[in-house]
Motif scaffolding. Structure first.
Motif, PDB file in Angstrom:
ATOM      1  N   LEU A 101       0.852  -1.070  -0.148  1.00  0.00           N
ATOM      2  CA  LEU A 101       0.050  -0.016   0.119  1.00  0.00           C
ATOM      3  C   LEU A 101       0.797   1.180  -0.168  1.00  0.00           C
ATOM      4  CD1 LEU A 101      -2.409  -1.054   2.703  1.00  0.00           C
ATOM      5  CD2 LEU A 101      -2.521  -1.695   0.490  1.00  0.00           C
ATOM      6  N   GLY A 102       0.593   2.162  -0.740  1.00  0.00           N
ATOM      7  CA  GLY A 102       1.415   3.496  -0.872  1.00  0.00           C
ATOM      8  C   GLY A 102       1.047   4.346  -2.035  1.00  0.00           C
ATOM      9  N   SER A 103       1.627   5.475  -1.951  1.00  0.00           N
ATOM     10  CA  SER A 103       1.139   6.465  -3.203  1.00  0.00           C
ATOM     11  C   SER A 103       2.492   7.470  -3.440  1.00  0.00           C
ATOM     12  CB  SER A 103      -0.123   7.324  -2.791  1.00  0.00           C
ATOM     13  OG  SER A 103      -0.520   8.036  -3.687  1.00  0.00           O
ATOM     14  N   PRO A 104       2.886   7.315  -4.711  1.00  0.00           N
ATOM     15  CA  PRO A 104       2.401   6.486  -5.823  1.00  0.00           C
ATOM     16  C   PRO A 104       3.053   5.125  -5.553  1.00  0.00           C
ATOM     17  CG  PRO A 104       4.413   7.675  -6.454  1.00  0.00           C
ATOM     18  CD  PRO A 104       4.113   8.317  -5.143  1.00  0.00           C
ATOM     19  N   ILE A 105       2.440   4.027  -5.981  1.00  0.00           N
ATOM     20  CA  ILE A 105       2.585   2.665  -5.912  1.00  0.00           C
ATOM     21  C   ILE A 105       2.969   1.767  -7.178  1.00  0.00           C
ATOM     22  CG2 ILE A 105       0.359   1.824  -6.273  1.00  0.00           C
ATOM     23  CD1 ILE A 105       2.779   0.898  -3.346  1.00  0.00           C
ATOM     24  N   GLU A 106       2.749   2.310  -8.200  1.00  0.00           N
ATOM     25  CA  GLU A 106       2.910   1.513  -9.438  1.00  0.00           C
ATOM     26  C   GLU A 106       4.422   0.963  -9.668  1.00  0.00           C
ATOM     27  OE1 GLU A 106       3.723   5.746 -10.618  1.00  0.00           O
ATOM     28  OE2 GLU A 106       1.961   4.792  -9.492  1.00  0.00           O
ATOM     29  N   SER A 139       6.630  -0.145  -7.526  1.00  0.00           N
ATOM     30  CA  SER A 139       6.861  -0.909  -6.399  1.00  0.00           C
ATOM     31  C   SER A 139       7.311  -2.220  -7.015  1.00  0.00           C
ATOM     32  CB  SER A 139       5.700  -1.117  -5.344  1.00  0.00           C
ATOM     33  OG  SER A 139       6.062  -2.052  -4.474  1.00  0.00           O
ATOM     34  N   LEU A 140       8.456  -2.835  -6.283  1.00  0.00           N
ATOM     35  CA  LEU A 140       8.779  -4.071  -6.638  1.00  0.00           C
ATOM     36  C   LEU A 140       8.466  -5.159  -5.673  1.00  0.00           C
ATOM     37  CD1 LEU A 140      12.539  -3.243  -7.878  1.00  0.00           C
ATOM     38  CD2 LEU A 140      10.390  -3.965  -9.253  1.00  0.00           C
ATOM     39  N   SER A 141       7.883  -4.680  -4.706  1.00  0.00           N
ATOM     40  CA  SER A 141       7.434  -5.692  -3.727  1.00  0.00           C
ATOM     41  C   SER A 141       6.416  -6.921  -4.359  1.00  0.00           C
ATOM     42  CB  SER A 141       6.578  -5.088  -2.439  1.00  0.00           C
ATOM     43  OG  SER A 141       7.282  -4.094  -2.002  1.00  0.00           O
ATOM     44  N   PRO A 142       5.615  -6.631  -5.182  1.00  0.00           N
ATOM     45  CA  PRO A 142       4.754  -7.699  -5.858  1.00  0.00           C
ATOM     46  C   PRO A 142       5.764  -8.725  -6.395  1.00  0.00           C
ATOM     47  CG  PRO A 142       3.588  -5.930  -6.170  1.00  0.00           C
ATOM     48  CD  PRO A 142       4.922  -5.386  -5.811  1.00  0.00           C
ATOM     49  N   LEU A 143       6.721  -8.296  -7.149  1.00  0.00           N
ATOM     50  CA  LEU A 143       7.877  -9.224  -7.957  1.00  0.00           C
ATOM     51  C   LEU A 143       8.575 -10.069  -6.826  1.00  0.00           C
ATOM     52  CD1 LEU A 143      10.118  -8.549 -10.635  1.00  0.00           C
ATOM     53  CD2 LEU A 143      11.246  -9.320  -8.501  1.00  0.00           C
ATOM     54  N   PHE A 190      -0.183  -6.634   5.024  1.00  0.00           N
ATOM     55  CA  PHE A 190       0.180  -5.364   3.906  1.00  0.00           C
ATOM     56  C   PHE A 190       1.514  -4.946   4.354  1.00  0.00           C
ATOM     57  CE2 PHE A 190      -4.568  -5.315   4.533  1.00  0.00           C
ATOM     58  CZ  PHE A 190      -4.918  -5.523   3.245  1.00  0.00           C
ATOM     59  N   SER A 191       2.118  -4.655   3.311  1.00  0.00           N
ATOM     60  CA  SER A 191       3.303  -4.048   3.177  1.00  0.00           C
ATOM     61  C   SER A 191       3.160  -2.591   3.016  1.00  0.00           C
ATOM     62  CB  SER A 191       4.430  -4.276   2.027  1.00  0.00           C
ATOM     63  OG  SER A 191       4.556  -5.688   1.932  1.00  0.00           O
ATOM     64  N   VAL A 192       3.666  -1.595   3.612  1.00  0.00           N
ATOM     65  CA  VAL A 192       3.134  -0.330   3.722  1.00  0.00           C
ATOM     66  C   VAL A 192       4.438   0.778   3.487  1.00  0.00           C
ATOM     67  CG1 VAL A 192       2.096   1.653   4.927  1.00  0.00           C
ATOM     68  CG2 VAL A 192       1.393  -0.674   5.433  1.00  0.00           C
ATOM     69  N   THR A 193       4.257   1.297   2.198  1.00  0.00           N
ATOM     70  CA  THR A 193       5.288   2.347   2.033  1.00  0.00           C
ATOM     71  C   THR A 193       4.603   3.704   2.169  1.00  0.00           C
ATOM     72  OG1 THR A 193       6.952   2.825   0.086  1.00  0.00           O
ATOM     73  CG2 THR A 193       4.760   2.281  -0.734  1.00  0.00           C
ATOM     74  N   MET A 194       5.503   4.592   1.721  1.00  0.00           N
ATOM     75  CA  MET A 194       5.317   6.006   2.018  1.00  0.00           C
ATOM     76  C   MET A 194       3.985   6.553   1.228  1.00  0.00           C
ATOM     77  SD  MET A 194       7.237   7.145   4.447  1.00  0.00           S
ATOM     78  CE  MET A 194       6.696   9.014   4.496  1.00  0.00           C
ATOM     79  N   ALA A 232      14.968 -13.070  -8.456  1.00  0.00           N
ATOM     80  CA  ALA A 232      13.881 -12.276  -9.207  1.00  0.00           C
ATOM     81  C   ALA A 232      14.119 -10.673  -9.132  1.00  0.00           C
ATOM     82  CB  ALA A 232      12.672 -12.827  -8.683  1.00  0.00           C
ATOM     83  N   LEU A 233      14.536 -10.045  -8.199  1.00  0.00           N
ATOM     84  CA  LEU A 233      14.724  -8.809  -7.974  1.00  0.00           C
ATOM     85  C   LEU A 233      15.819  -8.517  -9.103  1.00  0.00           C
ATOM     86  CD1 LEU A 233      14.210  -6.098  -6.569  1.00  0.00           C
ATOM     87  CD2 LEU A 233      15.746  -6.987  -4.870  1.00  0.00           C
ATOM     88  N   ASN A 234      17.096  -9.056  -8.938  1.00  0.00           N
ATOM     89  CA  ASN A 234      18.232  -8.616  -9.799  1.00  0.00           C
ATOM     90  C   ASN A 234      17.954  -8.960 -11.192  1.00  0.00           C
ATOM     91  OD1 ASN A 234      19.813  -8.086  -7.581  1.00  0.00           O
ATOM     92  ND2 ASN A 234      20.544 -10.132  -7.234  1.00  0.00           N
ATOM     93  N   ALA A 235      16.972  -9.731 -11.536  1.00  0.00           N
ATOM     94  CA  ALA A 235      16.631  -9.924 -12.970  1.00  0.00           C
ATOM     95  C   ALA A 235      15.931  -8.700 -13.786  1.00  0.00           C
ATOM     96  CB  ALA A 235      16.064 -11.264 -13.226  1.00  0.00           C
ATOM     97  N   GLU A 236      15.143  -8.336 -12.473  1.00  0.00           N
ATOM     98  CA  GLU A 236      14.220  -7.358 -13.127  1.00  0.00           C
ATOM     99  C   GLU A 236      14.987  -6.095 -13.121  1.00  0.00           C
ATOM    100  OE1 GLU A 236      11.139  -4.887 -14.142  1.00  0.00           O
ATOM    101  OE2 GLU A 236      11.267  -6.815 -14.230  1.00  0.00           O
ATOM    102  N   LEU A 237      15.914  -5.655 -12.265  1.00  0.00           N
ATOM    103  CA  LEU A 237      16.640  -4.477 -12.099  1.00  0.00           C
ATOM    104  C   LEU A 237      17.347  -4.513 -13.316  1.00  0.00           C
ATOM    105  CD1 LEU A 237      17.324  -4.206  -8.541  1.00  0.00           C
ATOM    106  CD2 LEU A 237      16.013  -2.518  -9.857  1.00  0.00           C
TER     107      LEU A 237
END
Length: 277
Positions: free
Chosen positions: A7-12, A14-18, A58-62, A265-270
């Motif tokens: 959860l956050g804003s902006p959130i699009e 975020s790499l947490s789902p990955l 839930f993960s909560v970001t700013m 998975a994170l390193n591959a996406e980055l």
């Protein structure tokens, strides 16, 4: 079907789902899913009120980390101490508020410093990430921490520093370059919590120590490039991101996080984004 989300804003971005979905796939948790929702600190109370029962956490970001702590029915000691929460876990007692950013900081410092203890550290910036960073540095033995910031926000960190037993010092970017270089050379580690553009014009002075830069995209950052050129080890925010997610994964699912699979998975996406080299 058990679910979790960030959860956050902006959130699009975020790499947490990955990260979390990679963990579910690695453990064969085919019934689990993890998504994202645009939620602000103002809309967080209503969102939690209406969250379906199958959301386990839930993960909560700013900008919702301070509100997440206030809305927790119970909270961990470290979340209360740090003063914010990035994690909400559904429990029989209600929402448990925790701060796994602290684990993220410890994970990054562990990769950077190993078992070495530290005496003096520098934090660049005094925003929200400075608080779990100060907590992590204290866990690593820091007795004195200098906060380098463009504005005087030292008083916001002083109560936490006092509880941690850390002597807090302040410096400004207005100090001359020789003073900034002396600060860097006297530090066992420099942690930057600010955007790279905030350091423009000061990189040669601030790169005389091991560096943990919370920025990870793009990577490497200008500060870590200068520090590496000076012969120092560096670590980026992708390590912090992964380690805070490992702890959340375990709180949500009750299972050990498959760290290698999640990190891969994170390193591959980055790498696809051009964020790693």
């Amino acid at each position: 079907m058990p679910r979790a989300a960030v959860l956050g804003s902006p959130i699009e971005h975020s790499l947490s789902p990955l990260l979390h979905n990679a963990g579910y796939a690695a453990l064969g948790l085919g019934d689990w899913s993890y998504t994202r929702f645009e939620v602000t600190d103002e809309t967080l109370p209503k969102f939690l009120e209406q969250a379906p029962e199958d959301f386990r956490g839930f993960s909560v970001t700013m900008p919702g980390k301070f509100a997440a702590l206030a809305l927790g029915d119970v909270a961990t000691d470290r979340a209360r101490l740090i003063g914010s929460a990035n994690t909400l876990v559904r429990t029989p007692q209600g929402w448990l508020a925790d701060n796994t950013d602290a684990d993220g900081v410890l994970g990054a410092l562990g990769e950077l410093l190993g078992d070495a203890s530290i005496e003096h550290a520098t934090i660049i910036g005094a925003g929200g990430t400075a608080r779990p960073t100060l907590w992590g540095l204290a866990r690593y033995g820091a007795k004195a921490v200098t906060v380098l910031n463009r504005s005087d926000r030292l008083q916001e960190l002083e109560p936490l520093a006092a509880i941690l037993g850390v002597e807090l010092r302040g410096m400004s970017f207005d100090d001359d370059s020789a003073e900034l270089a002396r600060l860097s050379r006297s530090s066992d580690v420099v942690v930057s919590t600010v955007p790279s553009r905030a350091l423009e014009g000061h990189l040669p002075e601030l790169s005389h120590a091991p560096v943990f830069d919370v920025i990870y995209d793009p990577w490497p950052t200008p500060l870590t490039i200068f520090a590496a050129a000076d012969g120092y080890r560096t670590v980026g925010g992708q390590v912090m991101l992964a380690h805070q997610a490992f702890s959340q994964f375990e709180l949500f699912t009750g299972q050990a996080a498959p760290r290698e699979a999640m990190f891969a998975a994170l390193n591959a996406e980055l790498a696809l984004r051009g964020g790693t080299k």
